[in-house]
Design a protein around this motif. Structure first.
Motif, PDB file in Angstrom:
ATOM      1  N   LEU A   1       4.923  -0.173  50.204  1.00  0.00           N
ATOM      2  CA  LEU A   1       5.660  -1.435  49.597  1.00  0.00           C
ATOM      3  C   LEU A   1       6.771  -1.669  50.077  1.00  0.00           C
ATOM      4  CD1 LEU A   1       4.974  -0.805  45.632  1.00  0.00           C
ATOM      5  CD2 LEU A   1       3.114  -1.874  47.466  1.00  0.00           C
ATOM      6  N   GLN A   2       6.932  -2.945  50.433  1.00  0.00           N
ATOM      7  CA  GLN A   2       8.449  -3.352  51.111  1.00  0.00           C
ATOM      8  C   GLN A   2       8.897  -4.812  50.649  1.00  0.00           C
ATOM      9  OE1 GLN A   2       8.783  -3.088  55.809  1.00  0.00           O
ATOM     10  NE2 GLN A   2       6.587  -2.636  55.498  1.00  0.00           N
ATOM     11  N   ILE A   3      10.041  -4.696  50.234  1.00  0.00           N
ATOM     12  CA  ILE A   3      10.724  -5.882  49.901  1.00  0.00           C
ATOM     13  C   ILE A   3      11.930  -6.289  50.730  1.00  0.00           C
ATOM     14  CG2 ILE A   3      12.230  -6.865  48.006  1.00  0.00           C
ATOM     15  CD1 ILE A   3      10.895  -5.314  45.981  1.00  0.00           C
ATOM     16  N   HIS A   4      11.640  -7.339  51.543  1.00  0.00           N
ATOM     17  CA  HIS A   4      12.641  -7.804  52.465  1.00  0.00           C
ATOM     18  C   HIS A   4      13.652  -8.773  51.939  1.00  0.00           C
ATOM     19  CE1 HIS A   4      10.279  -6.101  56.026  1.00  0.00           C
ATOM     20  NE2 HIS A   4       9.523  -6.083  55.287  1.00  0.00           N
ATOM     21  N   GLY A   5      14.916  -8.403  51.940  1.00  0.00           N
ATOM     22  CA  GLY A   5      15.747  -9.403  51.101  1.00  0.00           C
ATOM     23  C   GLY A   5      16.863 -10.120  52.032  1.00  0.00           C
ATOM     24  N   ASP A   6      17.319 -11.218  51.669  1.00  0.00           N
ATOM     25  CA  ASP A   6      18.531 -11.876  52.242  1.00  0.00           C
ATOM     26  C   ASP A   6      19.847 -11.832  51.556  1.00  0.00           C
ATOM     27  OD1 ASP A   6      17.995 -13.299  50.176  1.00  0.00           O
ATOM     28  OD2 ASP A   6      17.209 -15.222  51.263  1.00  0.00           O
TER      29      ASP A   6
ATOM     30  N   ALA B   1      18.849 -13.738  47.469  1.00  0.00           N
ATOM     31  CA  ALA B   1      19.982 -14.706  47.097  1.00  0.00           C
ATOM     32  C   ALA B   1      19.887 -16.148  47.745  1.00  0.00           C
ATOM     33  CB  ALA B   1      21.179 -14.015  47.730  1.00  0.00           C
ATOM     34  N   HIS B   2      19.072 -16.375  48.732  1.00  0.00           N
ATOM     35  CA  HIS B   2      18.785 -17.480  49.471  1.00  0.00           C
ATOM     36  C   HIS B   2      17.461 -17.897  49.396  1.00  0.00           C
ATOM     37  CE1 HIS B   2      23.246 -17.024  50.314  1.00  0.00           C
ATOM     38  NE2 HIS B   2      22.856 -15.839  50.908  1.00  0.00           N
ATOM     39  N   GLY B   3      16.716 -17.480  48.701  1.00  0.00           N
ATOM     40  CA  GLY B   3      15.305 -17.758  48.418  1.00  0.00           C
ATOM     41  C   GLY B   3      14.371 -17.210  49.802  1.00  0.00           C
ATOM     42  N   LYS B   4      14.592 -16.238  50.554  1.00  0.00           N
ATOM     43  CA  LYS B   4      13.962 -15.953  51.636  1.00  0.00           C
ATOM     44  C   LYS B   4      13.511 -14.475  51.615  1.00  0.00           C
ATOM     45  CE  LYS B   4      16.581 -18.837  54.976  1.00  0.00           C
ATOM     46  NZ  LYS B   4      17.602 -18.793  56.152  1.00  0.00           N
ATOM     47  N   GLY B   5      13.564 -14.009  50.485  1.00  0.00           N
ATOM     48  CA  GLY B   5      12.972 -12.689  50.253  1.00  0.00           C
ATOM     49  C   GLY B   5      11.578 -12.741  50.210  1.00  0.00           C
TER      50      GLY B   5
ATOM     51  N   GLN C   1      -9.631  -1.014  58.513  1.00  0.00           N
ATOM     52  CA  GLN C   1      -8.559  -1.085  59.323  1.00  0.00           C
ATOM     53  C   GLN C   1      -7.309  -1.248  58.543  1.00  0.00           C
ATOM     54  OE1 GLN C   1      -8.455  -1.350  62.827  1.00  0.00           O
ATOM     55  NE2 GLN C   1     -10.454  -0.820  62.605  1.00  0.00           N
ATOM     56  N   PRO C   2      -6.143  -1.235  59.068  1.00  0.00           N
ATOM     57  CA  PRO C   2      -4.956  -1.431  58.460  1.00  0.00           C
ATOM     58  C   PRO C   2      -4.832  -2.921  57.655  1.00  0.00           C
ATOM     59  CG  PRO C   2      -4.369  -0.384  60.460  1.00  0.00           C
ATOM     60  CD  PRO C   2      -5.759  -0.737  60.508  1.00  0.00           C
ATOM     61  N   TYR C   3      -4.517  -3.027  56.630  1.00  0.00           N
ATOM     62  CA  TYR C   3      -4.109  -4.189  56.045  1.00  0.00           C
ATOM     63  C   TYR C   3      -2.948  -4.368  55.483  1.00  0.00           C
ATOM     64  CZ  TYR C   3      -3.972  -7.695  52.075  1.00  0.00           C
ATOM     65  OH  TYR C   3      -3.371  -8.415  51.017  1.00  0.00           O
ATOM     66  N   GLN C   4      -2.366  -5.946  55.861  1.00  0.00           N
ATOM     67  CA  GLN C   4      -1.047  -6.182  55.352  1.00  0.00           C
ATOM     68  C   GLN C   4      -0.834  -7.276  54.669  1.00  0.00           C
ATOM     69  OE1 GLN C   4       2.642  -7.142  57.963  1.00  0.00           O
ATOM     70  NE2 GLN C   4       2.991  -5.097  57.431  1.00  0.00           N
ATOM     71  N   GLY C   5      -0.212  -7.669  53.516  1.00  0.00           N
ATOM     72  CA  GLY C   5      -0.251  -8.650  52.764  1.00  0.00           C
ATOM     73  C   GLY C   5       1.199  -9.136  52.579  1.00  0.00           C
ATOM     74  N   ILE C   6       1.300 -10.158  52.821  1.00  0.00           N
ATOM     75  CA  ILE C   6       2.953 -10.787  52.814  1.00  0.00           C
ATOM     76  C   ILE C   6       2.914 -11.856  51.870  1.00  0.00           C
ATOM     77  CG2 ILE C   6       4.832 -11.726  54.168  1.00  0.00           C
ATOM     78  CD1 ILE C   6       3.958 -10.210  56.653  1.00  0.00           C
ATOM     79  N   VAL C   7       3.675 -11.985  50.850  1.00  0.00           N
ATOM     80  CA  VAL C   7       3.627 -12.762  49.574  1.00  0.00           C
ATOM     81  C   VAL C   7       5.150 -13.279  49.500  1.00  0.00           C
ATOM     82  CG1 VAL C   7       1.615 -12.216  48.640  1.00  0.00           C
ATOM     83  CG2 VAL C   7       3.712 -11.176  47.991  1.00  0.00           C
TER      84      VAL C   7
END
Length: 312
Positions: free
Chosen positions: A73-78, A119-123, A139-145
């Motif tokens: 699980l990853q949360i990418h933040g701005d 903070a800038h809506g790009k998370g 196979q590996p699966y990746q979901g980005i939402v």
């Protein structure tokens, strides 16, 4: 509640079913394992707590994996937090880390998830399933939402509803001592229809009961007491329990492979400037050092990375 009363809570994930109803649940408590994570990182309070919640949630979701491998699980933040990552497997092993932005002020202790990472809506929220053994059907699966919600539980509930189409509720809490999570899921009816005599109100009822739990109760009560406090009138049945533990998969050999990918010229440049190359694991904070001889051996066919001055 019957056979769940003797369950110990320290570093344990317990799965259970509600008899006569299409509802399953899990509860996880991280104590010593969570402290192992905190011993390796110095984090602001609000970031620490969000990482603990994400760790508990990852273990809850990974408990139902049908393959040998990892859930990430990853949360990418701005915002102040650039990245939150938790990697775990179905056997309860996990590791977790955070990347903070140096150019931003430390977040307020009460800062919510939106302030920290959106903070800038790009998370972005990313779920990766990485089977250990690959095949045409596995196979590996990746979901980005897109990032939705002001809590870890809210983001994950929306992901499960949209991507997995499984009604899921999560109650999460973490502090400097513990990380705890409770999960409820509504299972599909057999054949798409309810069985005769099934408890059709169970899903709504258990959600309502779980909504009464407080953060203080989740963090302060052992697992049996949490379940007793919420579901003392419900016929819960323990399915299985598994120990949870902090476990990093870094190694000197993996670091050596990464350095080879950088190329001989870049590695020689670093050695000329610093005398050696040091790589620190972002998860466990261990440092691996490669001196002049080690670095030369990286690009000699058949030479395995030696012990050098690294920790392993």
């Amino acid at each position: 509640m019957t056979d769940l009363e003797s369950v110990r809570s320290a570093d344990l994930l317990q799965r259970f079913l509600l008899r006569g109803a299409p509802v399953r649940g899990e509860i996880v408590s991280l104590d010593g394992a969570w402290l192992e994570v905190l011993d390796r990182h110095s984090l602001p309070e609000s970031v620490r707590d969000r990482l603990g919640e994400l760790s508990a949630a990852a273990l809850l979701l990974a408990a139902s994996l049908k393959f040998e491998g990892s859930l990430v699980l990853q949360i990418h933040g701005d915002g102040p937090v650039a990245l939150l990552v938790v990697e775990c497997d179905a056997q309860g092993a996990f590791r977790a880390t955070v990347k903070m932005r140096d150019d931003q002020s430390p977040p307020d202790p009460s800062a919510g998830l939106q302030v920290l990472v959106n903070a800038h809506g790009k998370g972005r929220f990313v779920v990766t399933l990485d089977p250990r053994t690959r095949s045409p059907s596995r196979q590996p699966y990746q979901g980005i939402v897109p990032f939705e919600g002001d809590s870890v539980s809210g983001v994950l509930e929306r992901y499960m509803a949209r991507s997995e189409q499984v009604p899921t509720r999560l109650w999460l809490a973490a502090d400097g001592r513990r990380a705890v999570g409770l999960l409820l899921q509504r299972m599909p009816e057999e054949g798409g229809t309810a069985q005769a005599g099934a408890d059709e109100d169970a899903w709504d009822r258990l959600q309502h009961l779980a909504d009464t739990i407080t953060r203080e109760e989740l963090l302060g009560l052992p697992t049996p007491k949490v379940l007793q406090r919420l579901f003392w009138q419900e016929p819960l049945h323990a399915v299985d329990a598994r120990a949870c533990r902090f476990a990093c998969r870094c190694s000197r050999q993996k670091v050596a492979s990464m350095l080879r990918m950088l190329g001989r010229e870049e590695i020689e440049g670093i050695v000329a400037e610093r005398g050696s190359v040091e790589v620190r694991c972002e998860f466990c904070n261990l440092a691996y050092e490669f001196d002049l001889v080690d670095c030369a051996g990286l690009f000699v066919e058949g030479v395995v990375a030696g012990e050098g001055t690294g920790p392993h």
